[in-house]
Design an enzyme around this catalytic site. Sequence first.
Site, PDB file in Angstrom:
ATOM      1  N   GLY A 248       0.964  -1.422  -0.178  1.00  0.00           N
ATOM      2  CA  GLY A 248       0.201   0.092  -0.302  1.00  0.00           C
ATOM      3  C   GLY A 248       0.672   0.907  -0.207  1.00  0.00           C
ATOM      4  N   SER A 249       0.026   2.546  -0.152  1.00  0.00           N
ATOM      5  CA  SER A 249       1.233   3.816  -0.284  1.00  0.00           C
ATOM      6  C   SER A 249      -0.257   5.092   0.128  1.00  0.00           C
ATOM      7  CB  SER A 249       1.240   4.279  -1.695  1.00  0.00           C
ATOM      8  OG  SER A 249       0.001   4.884  -2.115  1.00  0.00           O
ATOM      9  N   GLY A 250       0.567   6.259   0.776  1.00  0.00           N
ATOM     10  CA  GLY A 250       0.005   6.941   1.516  1.00  0.00           C
ATOM     11  C   GLY A 250       0.615   8.136   1.965  1.00  0.00           C
ATOM     12  N   HIS A 251       0.128   8.827   2.411  1.00  0.00           N
ATOM     13  CA  HIS A 251       0.815  10.284   2.551  1.00  0.00           C
ATOM     14  C   HIS A 251       0.923  10.759   4.563  1.00  0.00           C
ATOM     15  CE1 HIS A 251       0.940  14.688   2.130  1.00  0.00           C
ATOM     16  NE2 HIS A 251       0.077  14.811   2.423  1.00  0.00           N
TER      17      HIS A 251
ATOM     18  N   LYS B 144      11.005  -4.661   5.134  1.00  0.00           N
ATOM     19  CA  LYS B 144      12.414  -5.119   4.796  1.00  0.00           C
ATOM     20  C   LYS B 144      12.478  -5.451   3.754  1.00  0.00           C
ATOM     21  CE  LYS B 144       8.480  -8.574   7.495  1.00  0.00           C
ATOM     22  NZ  LYS B 144       7.369  -7.749   6.457  1.00  0.00           N
TER      23      LYS B 144
ATOM     24  N   ASP C 105      10.229  -5.655  -2.593  1.00  0.00           N
ATOM     25  CA  ASP C 105       9.800  -4.881  -1.555  1.00  0.00           C
ATOM     26  C   ASP C 105       9.784  -3.468  -1.253  1.00  0.00           C
ATOM     27  OD1 ASP C 105       8.238  -6.785  -0.357  1.00  0.00           O
ATOM     28  OD2 ASP C 105       8.874  -6.915   0.669  1.00  0.00           O
TER      29      ASP C 105
ATOM     30  N   HIS D 237      11.317 -16.546   2.360  1.00  0.00           N
ATOM     31  CA  HIS D 237      10.446 -16.814   1.789  1.00  0.00           C
ATOM     32  C   HIS D 237      11.379 -18.301   1.178  1.00  0.00           C
ATOM     33  CE1 HIS D 237      10.923 -11.914   0.846  1.00  0.00           C
ATOM     34  NE2 HIS D 237       9.493 -12.659   1.279  1.00  0.00           N
TER      35      HIS D 237
END
Lengths: 287, 287
Positions: free
Chosen positions: B53-56, B63, B68, B173
Site C-alpha cells: 500500500g501507500s499513503g500520505h 523489509k 519490496d 521466502h
Amino acid sequence: MKKFLNSVDTVLTESLDGFVAAHSDILAIGDEHKFVRRKTLKPGKVALISGGGSGHGCLFIVKNYEGDVMNFDMAAEMSDGVLQVVTNDDVAVENSSYTTGRRGVAGTLVVEKIVGAAAEQGMPLPELKALGDRVNAATRSMGVALTSCTVPAAGRPTFDIGHNEMEFGVGIHGEPGRRRDDLKGADAIAEEICTAILGDLGDRAWGPALLFVNGFGGTPSMELYLMYNSARKIFEKRGVTVTRSLVGSYVTSLDMAGCSITLTMLEDETTALWDAPVHTAALRWGM
Amino acid sequence: MKKFLNSVDTVLTESLDGFVAAHSDILAIGDEHKFVRRKTLKPGKVALISGGGSGHGCLFIVKNYEGDVMNFDMAAEMSDGVLQVVTNDDVAVENSSYTTGRRGVAGTLVVEKIVGAAAEQGMPLPELKALGDRVNAATRSMGVALTSCTVPAAGRPTFDIGHNEMEFGVGIHGEPGRRRDDLKGADAIAEEICTAILGDLGDRAWGPALLFVNGFGGTPSMELYLMYNSARKIFEKRGVTVTRSLVGSYVTSLDMAGCSITLTMLEDETTALWDAPVHTAALRWGM
C-alpha cells in the site's frame, strides 16, 4: 525425527525452563519440574489446577482421559475441599482408546478461561464447579489431522497417514478418530465438523457463541484463519451468531498438522467472564 | 501438498477474510483485498505502513527485499510526507537471492512494535524515522530451517532438504542460507546463531536486550521454548542480560519448520516503548 532438542531425556525439562524464563513475570516452576504455577497466588481465592498436581481447597479441571481422571480422583481422595470438572467436549467418538465416554479436548481451554475469571473474581468453590460443568455442557469440538505427531522419545510418527489422507476426529494424543478420508477442501472439512457439532448441540445451537479454531502445532495461522472463515460461514447460516473468536495453536499435539473447531454457546455471564482481563502465557487481554 | 484450503486462487482472500472477521474489533480490510488496516484511525498521528500500500504523511517500514524496496520507493515518490525505514537485521548472508545487502527478517517486528508505540504517543515523522533506524541498528537475527515451505500455487516444496539436514541462515521466502549441515542438537544450533549475532553486534553486545525466538509456521511452541532456553543461556554467559522476551510464530514462512533468533539491544526509551500497551492480532498487552 526433525525437532529442536538436545536429548529426548531432557526435552521436557529444557522446554519448561524456557517457558518459565520467557514468562518469569507471571510463572514459577515447581520442585522437580513437576508443575508450573502462577508466581503470585492470591490468598482467599479458589485455586484451579489443570493437568497435574494436587492441592487443598481447589477445583481440578480435567480432560476426560482415563489416566488423568484416575490420577485426579486419587488426588481428590487425598485432599479435603476439592471438586472436579471433567471436560468431554469431543463429539468425534463416543468411547476411544483412552476414554470411557467422550474425550476432553480444546474446549477445555474455554472452560479454564471462564472458570478462571470467576475464581479471580472470588466465586466460591461449589459455584465454580457448577459453572465449569455448565460451560462444558455448552461446548462441542471436533478435530482433523493431516499428519501424525512424533513423540520425541519414540522418534517416529505415532501413526501412518498417506500423502493424500486425513483423519477425522483425531484425539490430541494422536489416537484414532471416526474415519480416514481423502484430503478435501477446507469448506468440505468444515462442513463435516460443524454439522457434527451442531447436530450434537441440537436445540441449543442458536444464538451467541464463541468460535475457537485451534491448531495442533504444525499448521500455520494462515490456514487456521481460512478454516475459521469456512466454519464461521457455516455456523452463521444455521442460526449461530459468532460473537467471540479465538484462532491459534493452544491445545496442541506436538508437531501434528491439523486443527480442531470448538463452539461454545454463550450466555451473558459466560460472555462477560470470557471478556474479563487475563494474563497468562497463552492468552492476554484487558490488563 | 497438505493444506487447509479450497483453491489456490482464493487461499489469500479467504484467509484474509477469516483474519479480519476474527479480529473485527480492531481490523478492517481494504478494497480488492489489497491491504488490512486498523479499523479506527487516529487523526493527527503518523500512520505506519508495513508490507504493502501507500499513503500520505506516513512512515513505511520495509523489509530489505528488492521487490519490496522498489515498490515502496515508487509509492514514496508518488506521495508527499513519506519516510522509510528499511530493516536489514539478518546476519546470515551479506547479499542474497532477492537483496542487495542484508535481508530484513523477524527483527522487523521489533522495529514495528517500538516505532508503533512511539507513533501512538504522537511522535512526529522525522523522529519516528530516526527511532526506527536506531532500533534496526540495534537488532540482529538469524534463522535455521528444518523443512521447506510449500507455496500453495506451486503445490510442492520450494527447496529440497534431506531427512537429516538443516539450512542455516535461510530466508523467510525459503531462499538459500549460508550453509547446509546435518541436523544438530538445539544447543549447537543456538551456539552457531548466537555467535553470529554477537560477533556482528561487536561491542554493542552488552547489557539489557530483548530475546525473540520466532517460529516459521510449522514448529510448535514446545521446541521454540527449548530453543529460547538454549539461546538465553548462551547470551547471558557472554554479557547480555535478557530483560524482555517474545516466543512464538510471528514472522513466518507458511508451513516451514524452523525458527529464527533475534536479539535487540535495549535502551530505557526503547524498553518503555516495547512495554507500552499494544492491541493487534499478533501482540496484545497492557490494554
